[in-house]
Write a protein that holds these residues in place. Structure first.
Motif, PDB file in Angstrom:
ATOM      1  N   GLY A 136     -11.461   6.841  -9.606  1.00 26.38           N
ATOM      2  CA  GLY A 136     -12.110   7.776  -8.698  1.00 26.38           C
ATOM      3  C   GLY A 136     -11.173   8.740  -7.992  1.00 26.38           C
ATOM      4  N   TYR A 137      -9.928   8.738  -8.373  1.00 25.87           N
ATOM      5  CA  TYR A 137      -8.974   9.666  -7.782  1.00 25.87           C
ATOM      6  C   TYR A 137      -8.916  10.938  -8.613  1.00 25.87           C
ATOM      7  CZ  TYR A 137      -7.384   5.687  -5.074  1.00 25.87           C
ATOM      8  OH  TYR A 137      -7.323   4.616  -4.233  1.00 25.87           O
ATOM      9  N   SER A 138      -8.562  12.021  -7.979  1.00 18.15           N
ATOM     10  CA  SER A 138      -8.413  13.264  -8.734  1.00 18.15           C
ATOM     11  C   SER A 138      -7.025  13.293  -9.351  1.00 18.15           C
ATOM     12  CB  SER A 138      -8.623  14.479  -7.842  1.00 18.15           C
ATOM     13  OG  SER A 138      -7.651  14.521  -6.823  1.00 18.15           O
ATOM     14  N   TYR A 139      -6.942  13.940 -10.483  1.00 16.83           N
ATOM     15  CA  TYR A 139      -5.665  14.027 -11.189  1.00 16.83           C
ATOM     16  C   TYR A 139      -5.469  15.452 -11.651  1.00 16.83           C
ATOM     17  CZ  TYR A 139      -2.051  13.490 -14.663  1.00 16.83           C
ATOM     18  OH  TYR A 139      -0.903  13.631 -15.378  1.00 16.83           O
ATOM     19  N   LYS A 140      -4.347  16.011 -11.292  1.00 17.85           N
ATOM     20  CA  LYS A 140      -3.999  17.356 -11.738  1.00 17.85           C
ATOM     21  C   LYS A 140      -2.580  17.333 -12.255  1.00 17.85           C
ATOM     22  CE  LYS A 140      -6.842  19.662  -8.326  1.00 17.85           C
ATOM     23  NZ  LYS A 140      -6.865  20.604  -7.222  1.00 17.85           N
ATOM     24  N   LYS A 141      -2.359  18.079 -13.300  1.00 18.10           N
ATOM     25  CA  LYS A 141      -0.998  18.196 -13.799  1.00 18.10           C
ATOM     26  C   LYS A 141      -0.211  19.072 -12.833  1.00 18.10           C
ATOM     27  CE  LYS A 141      -1.703  17.457 -18.647  1.00 18.10           C
ATOM     28  NZ  LYS A 141      -1.446  17.923 -19.988  1.00 18.10           N
ATOM     29  N   MET A 147       0.848  -1.179   0.000  1.00 15.72           N
ATOM     30  CA  MET A 147       0.000   0.000   0.000  1.00 15.72           C
ATOM     31  C   MET A 147       0.892   1.240   0.000  1.00 15.72           C
ATOM     32  SD  MET A 147      -3.421   0.541   1.629  1.00 15.72           S
ATOM     33  CE  MET A 147      -4.333   1.997   1.416  1.00 15.72           C
ATOM     34  N   ILE A 148       0.525   2.225  -0.775  1.00 15.34           N
ATOM     35  CA  ILE A 148       1.292   3.457  -0.914  1.00 15.34           C
ATOM     36  C   ILE A 148       0.716   4.503   0.036  1.00 15.34           C
ATOM     37  CG2 ILE A 148       2.088   5.223  -2.519  1.00 15.34           C
ATOM     38  CD1 ILE A 148       3.024   2.304  -3.110  1.00 15.34           C
ATOM     39  N   ASN A 149       1.564   5.071   0.888  1.00 15.27           N
ATOM     40  CA  ASN A 149       1.117   6.067   1.860  1.00 15.27           C
ATOM     41  C   ASN A 149       1.626   7.452   1.503  1.00 15.27           C
ATOM     42  OD1 ASN A 149      -0.235   4.185   3.456  1.00 15.27           O
ATOM     43  ND2 ASN A 149       1.642   3.626   4.516  1.00 15.27           N
ATOM     44  N   GLU A 150       1.424   7.858   0.279  1.00 14.51           N
ATOM     45  CA  GLU A 150       1.843   9.186  -0.157  1.00 14.51           C
ATOM     46  C   GLU A 150       0.611   9.958  -0.594  1.00 14.51           C
ATOM     47  OE1 GLU A 150       5.158   9.377  -2.848  1.00 14.51           O
ATOM     48  OE2 GLU A 150       5.863   7.423  -2.168  1.00 14.51           O
ATOM     49  N   SER A 151       0.576  11.254  -0.286  1.00 12.45           N
ATOM     50  CA  SER A 151      -0.572  12.082  -0.652  1.00 12.45           C
ATOM     51  C   SER A 151      -0.585  12.394  -2.137  1.00 12.45           C
ATOM     52  CB  SER A 151      -0.542  13.393   0.139  1.00 12.45           C
ATOM     53  OG  SER A 151      -0.667  13.133   1.504  1.00 12.45           O
ATOM     54  N   PHE A 152       0.579  12.660  -2.692  1.00 15.09           N
ATOM     55  CA  PHE A 152       0.673  13.062  -4.089  1.00 15.09           C
ATOM     56  C   PHE A 152       1.648  12.147  -4.815  1.00 15.09           C
ATOM     57  CE2 PHE A 152      -0.212  16.843  -1.559  1.00 15.09           C
ATOM     58  CZ  PHE A 152      -1.406  17.249  -2.137  1.00 15.09           C
ATOM     59  N   LEU A 153       1.195  11.588  -5.904  1.00 17.45           N
ATOM     60  CA  LEU A 153       2.042  10.718  -6.711  1.00 17.45           C
ATOM     61  C   LEU A 153       2.102  11.263  -8.126  1.00 17.45           C
ATOM     62  CD1 LEU A 153       0.665   7.251  -5.599  1.00 17.45           C
ATOM     63  CD2 LEU A 153       2.828   8.267  -4.927  1.00 17.45           C
ATOM     64  N   SER A 154       3.260  11.216  -8.712  1.00 18.59           N
ATOM     65  CA  SER A 154       3.416  11.657 -10.098  1.00 18.59           C
ATOM     66  C   SER A 154       2.981  10.537 -11.041  1.00 18.59           C
ATOM     67  CB  SER A 154       4.878  12.016 -10.375  1.00 18.59           C
ATOM     68  OG  SER A 154       5.684  10.860 -10.319  1.00 18.59           O
ATOM     69  N   THR A 155       2.748  10.901 -12.281  1.00 15.63           N
ATOM     70  CA  THR A 155       2.378   9.916 -13.294  1.00 15.63           C
ATOM     71  C   THR A 155       3.465   8.857 -13.420  1.00 15.63           C
ATOM     72  OG1 THR A 155       1.204  11.639 -14.484  1.00 15.63           O
ATOM     73  CG2 THR A 155       1.687   9.643 -15.713  1.00 15.63           C
ATOM     74  N   ARG A 156       4.697   9.297 -13.368  1.00 18.44           N
ATOM     75  CA  ARG A 156       5.831   8.365 -13.480  1.00 18.44           C
ATOM     76  C   ARG A 156       5.839   7.372 -12.312  1.00 18.44           C
ATOM     77  NH1 ARG A 156      10.023   9.119 -16.770  1.00 18.44           N
ATOM     78  NH2 ARG A 156       9.424  11.280 -16.923  1.00 18.44           N
ATOM     79  N   LYS A 157       5.575   7.868 -11.095  1.00 25.99           N
ATOM     80  CA  LYS A 157       5.569   7.006  -9.916  1.00 25.99           C
ATOM     81  C   LYS A 157       4.420   5.999  -9.989  1.00 25.99           C
ATOM     82  CE  LYS A 157       6.850   5.857  -5.724  1.00 25.99           C
ATOM     83  NZ  LYS A 157       8.048   5.102  -5.482  1.00 25.99           N
ATOM     84  N   ILE A 158       3.242   6.449 -10.429  1.00 28.01           N
ATOM     85  CA  ILE A 158       2.098   5.548 -10.573  1.00 28.01           C
ATOM     86  C   ILE A 158       2.408   4.473 -11.617  1.00 28.01           C
ATOM     87  CG2 ILE A 158      -0.308   5.385 -11.310  1.00 28.01           C
ATOM     88  CD1 ILE A 158      -0.651   8.236 -10.113  1.00 28.01           C
ATOM     89  N   ARG A 217      -1.718   6.838 -20.725  1.00 28.30           N
ATOM     90  CA  ARG A 217      -2.906   6.136 -20.221  1.00 28.30           C
ATOM     91  C   ARG A 217      -3.106   6.316 -18.721  1.00 28.30           C
ATOM     92  NH1 ARG A 217      -7.301   4.916 -21.387  1.00 28.30           N
ATOM     93  NH2 ARG A 217      -7.554   2.926 -20.402  1.00 28.30           N
ATOM     94  N   ILE A 218      -2.051   6.644 -17.998  1.00 30.62           N
ATOM     95  CA  ILE A 218      -2.103   6.698 -16.534  1.00 30.62           C
ATOM     96  C   ILE A 218      -3.160   7.683 -16.023  1.00 30.62           C
ATOM     97  CG2 ILE A 218      -0.772   7.126 -14.422  1.00 30.62           C
ATOM     98  CD1 ILE A 218       0.014   4.544 -15.915  1.00 30.62           C
ATOM     99  N   PRO A 219      -3.246   8.927 -16.523  1.00 26.28           N
ATOM    100  CA  PRO A 219      -4.270   9.848 -16.020  1.00 26.28           C
ATOM    101  C   PRO A 219      -5.694   9.310 -16.174  1.00 26.28           C
ATOM    102  CG  PRO A 219      -2.643  11.061 -17.262  1.00 26.28           C
ATOM    103  CD  PRO A 219      -2.347   9.606 -17.464  1.00 26.28           C
ATOM    104  N   ALA A 220      -5.990   8.637 -17.270  1.00 19.18           N
ATOM    105  CA  ALA A 220      -7.323   8.072 -17.486  1.00 19.18           C
ATOM    106  C   ALA A 220      -7.607   6.955 -16.477  1.00 19.18           C
ATOM    107  CB  ALA A 220      -7.443   7.543 -18.912  1.00 19.18           C
ATOM    108  N   ILE A 221      -6.615   6.146 -16.192  1.00 16.19           N
ATOM    109  CA  ILE A 221      -6.767   5.058 -15.221  1.00 16.19           C
ATOM    110  C   ILE A 221      -7.025   5.639 -13.836  1.00 16.19           C
ATOM    111  CG2 ILE A 221      -5.563   3.159 -14.053  1.00 16.19           C
ATOM    112  CD1 ILE A 221      -4.080   2.721 -16.758  1.00 16.19           C
ATOM    113  N   VAL A 222      -6.249   6.641 -13.470  1.00 15.25           N
ATOM    114  CA  VAL A 222      -6.398   7.279 -12.161  1.00 15.25           C
ATOM    115  C   VAL A 222      -7.796   7.884 -12.016  1.00 15.25           C
ATOM    116  CG1 VAL A 222      -5.574   9.194 -10.740  1.00 15.25           C
ATOM    117  CG2 VAL A 222      -3.933   7.710 -11.877  1.00 15.25           C
TER     118      VAL A 222
END
Length: 61
Positions: free
Chosen positions: A37-42, A1-12, A28-33
């Protein structure tokens, strides 16, 4: 389990590849996120030479 508040596309991308052995393209990562149901912001750049009160200075103009 990942316990980070903010993850980059590369990390995901790395987590998906490591945990599930699936290599999605980076685009494809932003669409998956979003579908999960997670929010995604550049991310945005914070310049090292930017003054600390830059937002206030911009509002004055």
């Amino acid at each position: 389990m990942i316990n980070e508040s903010f993850l980059s596309t590369r990390k995901i991308h790395e987590i998906i590849k490591k945990e599930f052995n699936i290599d999605y393209s980076m685009s494809r990562i932003p669409a998956i996120v979003k579908k999960l149901g997670y929010s995604y912001k550049k991310g945005y750049i914070i310049y090292s030479k930017m003054p600390e009160d830059a937002e206030i200075i911009l509002k004055k103009n």
